[in-house]
Design a protein around this motif. Structure first.
Motif, PDB file in Angstrom:
ATOM      1  N   ILE A   1      -2.551  -3.011 -16.913  1.00 20.36           N
ATOM      2  CA  ILE A   1      -3.651  -3.916 -16.585  1.00 20.36           C
ATOM      3  C   ILE A   1      -4.217  -3.604 -15.206  1.00 20.36           C
ATOM      4  O   ILE A   1      -5.441  -3.523 -15.010  1.00 20.36           O
ATOM      5  N   VAL A   2      -3.338  -3.392 -14.253  1.00 20.97           N
ATOM      6  CA  VAL A   2      -3.765  -3.121 -12.883  1.00 20.97           C
ATOM      7  C   VAL A   2      -4.510  -1.789 -12.806  1.00 20.97           C
ATOM      8  O   VAL A   2      -5.539  -1.670 -12.121  1.00 20.97           O
ATOM      9  N   ALA A   3      -4.032  -0.784 -13.507  1.00 22.58           N
ATOM     10  CA  ALA A   3      -4.683   0.539 -13.467  1.00 22.58           C
ATOM     11  C   ALA A   3      -6.112   0.460 -13.961  1.00 22.58           C
ATOM     12  O   ALA A   3      -7.030   1.064 -13.370  1.00 22.58           O
ATOM     13  N   GLN A   4      -6.358  -0.304 -15.034  1.00 23.84           N
ATOM     14  CA  GLN A   4      -7.716  -0.425 -15.549  1.00 23.84           C
ATOM     15  C   GLN A   4      -8.589  -1.254 -14.613  1.00 23.84           C
ATOM     16  O   GLN A   4      -9.784  -0.989 -14.460  1.00 23.84           O
TER      17      GLN A   4
ATOM     18  N   PRO B   1     -12.057   0.933 -13.697  1.00 17.99           N
ATOM     19  CA  PRO B   1     -12.550   0.578 -15.044  1.00 17.99           C
ATOM     20  C   PRO B   1     -13.465   1.651 -15.625  1.00 17.99           C
ATOM     21  O   PRO B   1     -14.700   1.514 -15.640  1.00 17.99           O
ATOM     22  N   VAL B   2     -12.867   2.735 -16.078  1.00 18.36           N
ATOM     23  CA  VAL B   2     -13.650   3.855 -16.620  1.00 18.36           C
ATOM     24  C   VAL B   2     -14.041   3.544 -18.061  1.00 18.36           C
ATOM     25  O   VAL B   2     -13.190   3.205 -18.882  1.00 18.36           O
ATOM     26  N   PRO B   3     -15.324   3.625 -18.406  1.00 22.35           N
ATOM     27  CA  PRO B   3     -15.733   3.375 -19.801  1.00 22.35           C
ATOM     28  C   PRO B   3     -15.196   4.464 -20.721  1.00 22.35           C
ATOM     29  O   PRO B   3     -15.171   5.647 -20.383  1.00 22.35           O
ATOM     30  N   VAL B   4     -14.745   4.056 -21.892  1.00 22.61           N
ATOM     31  CA  VAL B   4     -14.162   5.001 -22.836  1.00 22.61           C
ATOM     32  C   VAL B   4     -15.247   5.690 -23.647  1.00 22.61           C
ATOM     33  O   VAL B   4     -15.173   6.880 -23.925  1.00 22.61           O
ATOM     34  N   CYS B   5     -16.249   4.937 -24.032  1.00 20.04           N
ATOM     35  CA  CYS B   5     -17.362   5.548 -24.776  1.00 20.04           C
ATOM     36  C   CYS B   5     -18.662   4.866 -24.368  1.00 20.04           C
ATOM     37  O   CYS B   5     -18.660   3.690 -23.983  1.00 20.04           O
ATOM     38  N   ALA B   6     -19.734   5.602 -24.434  1.00 25.69           N
ATOM     39  CA  ALA B   6     -21.033   5.079 -24.015  1.00 25.69           C
ATOM     40  C   ALA B   6     -21.485   3.970 -24.948  1.00 25.69           C
ATOM     41  O   ALA B   6     -21.524   4.151 -26.169  1.00 25.69           O
ATOM     42  N   GLY B   7     -21.807   2.828 -24.363  1.00 23.08           N
ATOM     43  CA  GLY B   7     -22.305   1.716 -25.168  1.00 23.08           C
ATOM     44  C   GLY B   7     -21.240   0.853 -25.781  1.00 23.08           C
ATOM     45  O   GLY B   7     -21.564  -0.140 -26.451  1.00 23.08           O
ATOM     46  N   CYS B   8     -19.987   1.191 -25.610  1.00 17.21           N
ATOM     47  CA  CYS B   8     -18.901   0.368 -26.184  1.00 17.21           C
ATOM     48  C   CYS B   8     -18.660  -0.837 -25.291  1.00 17.21           C
ATOM     49  O   CYS B   8     -18.474  -0.692 -24.079  1.00 17.21           O
TER      50      CYS B   8
ATOM     51  N   ALA C   1     -16.175  -3.019 -25.847  1.00 17.73           N
ATOM     52  CA  ALA C   1     -14.737  -3.300 -25.783  1.00 17.73           C
ATOM     53  C   ALA C   1     -14.100  -2.453 -24.687  1.00 17.73           C
ATOM     54  O   ALA C   1     -14.652  -1.430 -24.270  1.00 17.73           O
ATOM     55  N   ARG C   2     -12.937  -2.882 -24.206  1.00 18.90           N
ATOM     56  CA  ARG C   2     -12.282  -2.171 -23.107  1.00 18.90           C
ATOM     57  C   ARG C   2     -11.709  -0.832 -23.581  1.00 18.90           C
ATOM     58  O   ARG C   2     -11.853   0.182 -22.907  1.00 18.90           O
ATOM     59  N   LEU C   3     -11.051  -0.821 -24.705  1.00 21.18           N
ATOM     60  CA  LEU C   3     -10.473   0.397 -25.284  1.00 21.18           C
ATOM     61  C   LEU C   3      -9.526   1.116 -24.318  1.00 21.18           C
ATOM     62  O   LEU C   3      -9.439   2.342 -24.307  1.00 21.18           O
ATOM     63  N   ASP C   4      -8.819   0.349 -23.485  1.00 18.56           N
ATOM     64  CA  ASP C   4      -7.890   0.971 -22.535  1.00 18.56           C
ATOM     65  C   ASP C   4      -6.444   0.823 -22.971  1.00 18.56           C
ATOM     66  O   ASP C   4      -5.540   1.232 -22.252  1.00 18.56           O
ATOM     67  N   PHE C   5      -6.222   0.231 -24.150  1.00 16.33           N
ATOM     68  CA  PHE C   5      -4.842   0.017 -24.587  1.00 16.33           C
ATOM     69  C   PHE C   5      -4.729   0.295 -26.089  1.00 16.33           C
ATOM     70  O   PHE C   5      -5.423  -0.315 -26.905  1.00 16.33           O
ATOM     71  N   ASP C   6      -3.862   1.238 -26.417  1.00 14.25           N
ATOM     72  CA  ASP C   6      -3.553   1.486 -27.824  1.00 14.25           C
ATOM     73  C   ASP C   6      -2.066   1.807 -28.021  1.00 14.25           C
ATOM     74  O   ASP C   6      -1.669   2.310 -29.075  1.00 14.25           O
ATOM     75  N   ALA C   7      -1.249   1.476 -26.991  1.00 10.74           N
ATOM     76  CA  ALA C   7       0.186   1.786 -27.064  1.00 10.74           C
ATOM     77  C   ALA C   7       0.938   0.662 -27.769  1.00 10.74           C
ATOM     78  O   ALA C   7       1.910   0.099 -27.251  1.00 10.74           O
ATOM     79  N   TYR C   8       0.504   0.328 -28.956  1.00 11.68           N
ATOM     80  CA  TYR C   8       1.102  -0.808 -29.675  1.00 11.68           C
ATOM     81  C   TYR C   8       2.547  -0.537 -30.075  1.00 11.68           C
ATOM     82  O   TYR C   8       3.384  -1.444 -30.069  1.00 11.68           O
TER      83      TYR C   8
END
Length: 492
Positions: A423-426, A430-437, A439-446
């Protein structure tokens, strides 16, 4: 010795020919079957609930992955963090579905213990903070809880003594009432030999019958599927049950030496049963409350309210958040992060933990102290001694639940340590993952989220069974020696 064996064999035959013996054993076996069935049903329900939780956790992860795939496309719709499972902070506080669980032990069907009022699982979440560990109770029917559980422990600890009293309570006393005792006393045989044969026959029959019926009831109901390291504990419990039976037979023998007649003997024994089954446990419960310093839940709630109010409304929030940020490399001086919701939440929770940890620990210490004191006070009654041994072997005692609450709290800290750096790193970058998205899309380590590792301490049940066995042997020996000392001669 030969004469004593002949007397024992003759008395055994007489006891086995009595209709009362078979009626009592039949009723006891029916009770054992019902008690074992109750335990088996309860354990199956717990296993089914844990399987349901595992399936729920799996579905939550699948839904999060589907949302990640769906949100990884440009969209003009703004997605808030509480709607976004691809946001590390949003997933931790809104979508995280994990549980701390207390699985049933291999011998769980033996005793309900505290498990009818204490949950076997708790959902671990970060949606709110509390000063208590025990916040996930499902008490069910109050009337049913008041009546208690008709489990195997109830049958063995409470009903078996009544069966013993029914069969052994009037030995010698009924001969006195009928005048047969004078004829027996006129023979060249002492009272110790006669009493040893009479009570020895009942003891032998009951030990064999009760142990056999208990094992058969457990097998027929499938209450114990596998011992899985509990074989020694089960053997010690069998020995404790045999010693428990001998305690009550010896008590019947001691009462018989009063030579008061059958009615008086039964009255004394029933009063003793009431004393050790009802009065002594109630007194022990009161003693635990008086001897332990129980923290006030109202005071803890008030302290929690004051800490939260000071952070949110007392002006301390920004200052404490800035202090929390100062310990993170690269975050010092970032005034823009002080009002970020995720940073404020992390700083707030850290502040709550520091301020309220002493109160949480006071409740945990009280639980541990109460459980330990209860185990020692249980020795005041053979009923509670044996019942507590069954609870510890079954893993349904208060001590195991206190350990479960502590492990659940430790698991919550592990989860926070997992999410916090992400959470702190993002928040820092806060780098965008895709243009126009949106959603945050910074977490997928489920799949990397730590799982709760349940533990079953089989040694606790073994120690409890061994302690009960030793103490019950001492009690049975003491009562038997007292009865023997009083049987020096026939009454005048």
């Amino acid at each position: 010795m030969r004469r004593a064996l002949r007397l024992l064999a003759a008395e055994t035959g007489m006891v086995l020919r009595e209709r009362l013996t078979w009626a009592v054993l039949a009723a006891l076996f029916a009770a054992l079957l019902l008690g074992a069935h109750t335990g088996a049903v309860r354990v199956e329900a717990e296993r089914a609930a844990l399987a349901t939780l595992a399936a729920e956790e799996g579905r939550a992860v699948v839904a999060a992955r589907e949302a990640y795939a769906r949100y990884a496309r440009a969209t003009p719709v703004k997605i808030n963090y509480w709607q976004d499972p691809t946001n590390a902070f949003g997933y931790m506080t809104q979508f995280l579905t994990v549980h701390a669980v207390k699985p049933p032990t291999p011998l769980a069907a033996l005793a309900t213990g505290q498990s009818d009022v204490q949950p076997s699982f708790m959902r671990v979440s970060f949606g709110s903070s509390t000063v208590f560990d025990d916040v996930a109770y499902e008490l069910g029917s109050a009337a049913r809880l008041k009546l208690g559980a008709f489990d195997l422990a109830f049958v063995l600890a409470v009903l078996v003594p009544l069966a013993i009293i029914a069969l052994a309570g009037t030995r010698l006393s009924v001969e006195r009432d009928s005048g047969t005792l004078r004829l027996i006393a006129a023979q060249p045989i002492g009272p110790r030999a006669v009493a040893g044969a009479k009570f020895g026959a009942v003891a032998g029959i009951l030990v064999v019958a009760v142990l056999g019926q208990t094992g058969l009831a457990l097998w027929l109901t499938g209450a114990i599927r596998s011992l899985a390291g509990s074989g020694v504990t089960l053997g010690l419990l069998a020995g404790a049950l045999a010693a428990y039976i001998l305690v009550w037979v010896a008590a019947c023998a001691l009462v018989a030496t009063l030579w008061r007649g059958a009615v008086a003997a039964l009255s004394i024994l029933v009063l003793a049963w009431t004393l050790f089954t009802v009065a002594v446990p109630a007194a022990a419960s009161i003693a635990v409350d008086c001897l332990t310093d129980k923290p006030s839940r109202i005071a803890a709630i008030d302290a929690s309210r004051q800490v939260q109010d000071a952070f949110a409304n007392g002006g301390a929030g920004p200052r404490l958040t800035a202090q929390w940020l100062a310990r993170i490399p690269g975050a010092a001086g970032r005034a823009d992060l002080v009002e970020a919701p995720e940073i404020k939440r992390l700083a707030r929770d850290a502040h709550y933990d520091v301020q309220l940890d002493a109160r949480r620990e006071s409740f945990r210490a009280h639980d541990r102290e109460s459980a330990a004191l209860s185990r020692w006070l249980a020795l005041a009654s053979p009923v509670t001694t044996f019942d507590f041994a069954l609870q510890r072997a079954a893993g349904t005692d208060a001590g195991r639940h206190a350990a479960f609450l502590a492990s659940a709290a430790a698991y919550r800290r592990t989860l926070r340590a997992f999410f916090e750096p992400r959470i702190v790193a993002q928040a820092l970058n806060p780098v965008p993952v895709c243009a126009g998205c949106q959603a945050r899309l910074d977490f997928d380590a489920y799949d990397d989220v730590p799982r709760f590792q349940p533990s079953i301490d089989l040694t606790a049940g073994r120690r409890g069974a061994l302690m009960a066995l030793a103490w019950l042997i001492v009690l049975a020996g003491g009562l038997a020696l007292s009865a023997r000392a009083r049987l020096k001669a026939w009454p005048a």
